[in-house]
Design a protein around this motif. Structure first.
Motif, PDB file in Angstrom:
ATOM      1  N   ALA A 127     -21.853 -12.967  -5.061  1.00 21.66           N
ATOM      2  CA  ALA A 127     -21.069 -12.238  -4.054  1.00 21.66           C
ATOM      3  C   ALA A 127     -21.543 -10.794  -3.909  1.00 21.66           C
ATOM      4  N   LYS A 128     -21.276 -10.253  -2.720  1.00 24.09           N
ATOM      5  CA  LYS A 128     -21.556  -8.836  -2.460  1.00 24.09           C
ATOM      6  C   LYS A 128     -20.197  -8.190  -2.192  1.00 24.09           C
ATOM      7  N   VAL A 129     -19.913  -7.083  -2.880  1.00 23.91           N
ATOM      8  CA  VAL A 129     -18.561  -6.545  -2.870  1.00 23.91           C
ATOM      9  C   VAL A 129     -18.574  -5.058  -2.499  1.00 23.91           C
ATOM     10  N   LYS A 130     -17.583  -4.658  -1.691  1.00 19.59           N
ATOM     11  CA  LYS A 130     -17.410  -3.226  -1.393  1.00 19.59           C
ATOM     12  C   LYS A 130     -16.197  -2.730  -2.176  1.00 19.59           C
ATOM     13  N   LEU A 131     -16.399  -1.633  -2.899  1.00 18.96           N
ATOM     14  CA  LEU A 131     -15.313  -1.059  -3.705  1.00 18.96           C
ATOM     15  C   LEU A 131     -14.917   0.272  -3.068  1.00 18.96           C
ATOM     16  N   ILE A 132     -13.647   0.376  -2.689  1.00 19.85           N
ATOM     17  CA  ILE A 132     -13.164   1.563  -1.977  1.00 19.85           C
ATOM     18  C   ILE A 132     -12.374   2.453  -2.942  1.00 19.85           C
ATOM     19  N   VAL A 133     -12.592   3.748  -2.865  1.00 20.00           N
ATOM     20  CA  VAL A 133     -11.810   4.699  -3.674  1.00 20.00           C
ATOM     21  C   VAL A 133     -11.026   5.599  -2.716  1.00 20.00           C
ATOM     22  N   LEU A 134      -9.700   5.531  -2.802  1.00 17.02           N
ATOM     23  CA  LEU A 134      -8.839   6.353  -1.948  1.00 17.02           C
ATOM     24  C   LEU A 134      -8.129   7.377  -2.813  1.00 17.02           C
ATOM     25  N   GLU A 135      -7.793   8.503  -2.234  1.00 22.95           N
ATOM     26  CA  GLU A 135      -7.157   9.565  -3.023  1.00 22.95           C
ATOM     27  C   GLU A 135      -5.862  10.014  -2.363  1.00 22.95           C
ATOM     28  N   LYS A 136      -4.837  10.257  -3.194  1.00 18.03           N
ATOM     29  CA  LYS A 136      -3.600  10.867  -2.692  1.00 18.03           C
ATOM     30  C   LYS A 136      -3.778  12.376  -2.812  1.00 18.03           C
TER      31      LYS A 136
ATOM     32  N   GLU B  99      -1.534   3.638   8.568  1.00 15.14           N
ATOM     33  CA  GLU B  99      -0.355   4.526   8.587  1.00 15.14           C
ATOM     34  C   GLU B  99      -0.115   5.200   7.241  1.00 15.14           C
ATOM     35  N   ILE B 100      -1.054   5.061   6.309  1.00 14.92           N
ATOM     36  CA  ILE B 100      -0.820   5.618   4.970  1.00 14.92           C
ATOM     37  C   ILE B 100      -1.746   6.813   4.761  1.00 14.92           C
ATOM     38  N   ASP B 101      -1.221   7.811   4.050  1.00 21.43           N
ATOM     39  CA  ASP B 101      -1.848   9.127   3.996  1.00 21.43           C
ATOM     40  C   ASP B 101      -3.026   9.266   3.043  1.00 21.43           C
TER      41      ASP B 101
ATOM     42  N   PHE C  53       0.835  -1.209   0.000  1.00 16.22           N
ATOM     43  CA  PHE C  53       0.000   0.000   0.000  1.00 16.22           C
ATOM     44  C   PHE C  53       0.874   1.266   0.000  1.00 16.22           C
ATOM     45  N   ARG C  54       2.008   1.204   0.712  1.00 15.61           N
ATOM     46  CA  ARG C  54       2.930   2.366   0.707  1.00 15.61           C
ATOM     47  C   ARG C  54       3.494   2.582  -0.698  1.00 15.61           C
ATOM     48  N   LYS C  55       3.844   1.451  -1.388  1.00 17.93           N
ATOM     49  CA  LYS C  55       4.382   1.565  -2.754  1.00 17.93           C
ATOM     50  C   LYS C  55       3.320   2.159  -3.673  1.00 17.93           C
ATOM     51  N   ILE C  56       2.069   1.705  -3.497  1.00 19.73           N
ATOM     52  CA  ILE C  56       0.978   2.205  -4.352  1.00 19.73           C
ATOM     53  C   ILE C  56       0.834   3.720  -4.157  1.00 19.73           C
ATOM     54  N   TYR C  57       0.930   4.147  -2.906  1.00 22.56           N
ATOM     55  CA  TYR C  57       0.831   5.597  -2.611  1.00 22.56           C
ATOM     56  C   TYR C  57       1.928   6.347  -3.370  1.00 22.56           C
ATOM     57  N   LYS C  58       3.164   5.781  -3.327  1.00 18.83           N
ATOM     58  CA  LYS C  58       4.314   6.408  -4.007  1.00 18.83           C
ATOM     59  C   LYS C  58       4.118   6.424  -5.531  1.00 18.83           C
ATOM     60  N   TRP C  59       3.505   5.361  -6.066  1.00 19.89           N
ATOM     61  CA  TRP C  59       3.330   5.257  -7.525  1.00 19.89           C
ATOM     62  C   TRP C  59       2.191   6.133  -8.042  1.00 19.89           C
TER      63      TRP C  59
END
Ligand code: SAM
Length: 271
Positions: free
Chosen positions: A256-265, A240-242, A147-153
């Protein structure tokens, strides 16, 4: 060696005519995966968010690209994918070769384990679709590092989207009905069943396939063992990720029932 239950355990033990065990995304099982339909609604959510942030997309654990990479490249996005399975990579190239030059050139796939993968490139949108996070969350430290790498990318203002099942209980066992499928062209017959929480905290899928190879009948069996993801685990992984939470969607699928999360940098503020 995977865990097998019910009729799949019986088939494996009887071993009539010889049965080969494969990884669930390897060999014939990569063809079976390619035939499975994803949710059109979820694809729309990825496209909608991509249009809000920019052109460049990275799909982590992209499989054969058929569900998301290729439809998104057809919409005009530049899409990179990372995939560990060589069979899935071969399926991807078969599909890519059937595309127009214009769409083909918007697609790149890299054969790598995402935990080892590094890049200097930055993207507008990074996705882990099809509830694949359950394959990447066994080791909390490793997942947090991912997740930290994804934030950096991600570029500032870029988004990270991933989904997880919300219909799997951590407190009760659940055995799904047996699902079957026949593909007369390949040809194959496939049986599949899900065994949730028989091993506490794990969702296990068993698959059995009979097919023909060079005129000879062949039988394959596979099992995947995935972590059951909960809201509290996701909260902990992201602690711990921003990232800022931008949005969540609920998606109802056939099984299946699915939750899709959208996070923003966040875009850096000039004080
Ligand atoms: C459920 S499939 C999803 C494929 C694709 N994202 C889609 O939506 O159709 C999960 C994929 O993750 C890949 N995978 C699992 N672990 C991986 C890892 N450590 N690095 C890269 N790919 C991985 C598997 O090989 C498989 O193709």
């Amino acid at each position: 060696m995977g865990q097998f239950y019910g009729i799949f355990q019986d088939i494996k033990e009887l071993n009539m005519g010889g049965i080969t065990e494969l990884g669930i995304y390897e060999g014939i099982f990569s063809n079976v995966y390619a035939n499975m339909k994803n949710s059109a609604q979820e694809l729309d959510y990825y496209i909608e968010n991509a249009f809000c942030v920019g052109k460049s997309i990275l799909e982590i654990a992209c499989g054969d690209g058929g569900n998301y990479m290729i439809p998104m490249a057809k919409k005009g996005f530049e899409v990179d994918g990372i995939e560990i399975s060589k069979s899935m990579i071969s399926r991807f190239y078969e599909k890519q070769n059937r595309l127009s030059e214009k769409v083909k050139n918007r697609l790149n796939i890299y054969n790598a384990d995402i935990f080892e993968y590094e890049t200097e490139k930055q993207y507008d949108l990074i996705t882990i679709p099809s509830t694949t996070i359950c394959l990447l969350a066994d080791d909390e430290v490793r997942t947090k590092n991912l997740f930290r790498k994804i934030y950096k990318w991600l570029k500032p203002g870029g988004r990270f989207m991933f989904d997880y099942r919300v219909d799997q209980s951590l407190t009760s066992e659940f055995i799904s009905p047996i699902f079957s499928e026949v593909d007369k062209k390949m040809p194959y017959v496939m049986f599949m069943q899900e065994f949730n929480n028989i091993i506490v905290g794990r969702g296990i899928v068993n698959m059995y396939v009979e097919t023909m190879e060079n005129g000879e009948p062949k039988k394959y069996i596979a099992s995947s063992n995935k972590k059951i993801i909960t809201d509290s685990l996701v909260k902990n992984l992201l602690q711990e990720i921003d990232f800022q939470l931008h949005n969540t969607y609920m998606v109802e699928m056939k099984n299946a029932k699915v939750k899709l999360i959208v996070l923003e940098k966040e875009i850096e503020k000039n004080e």
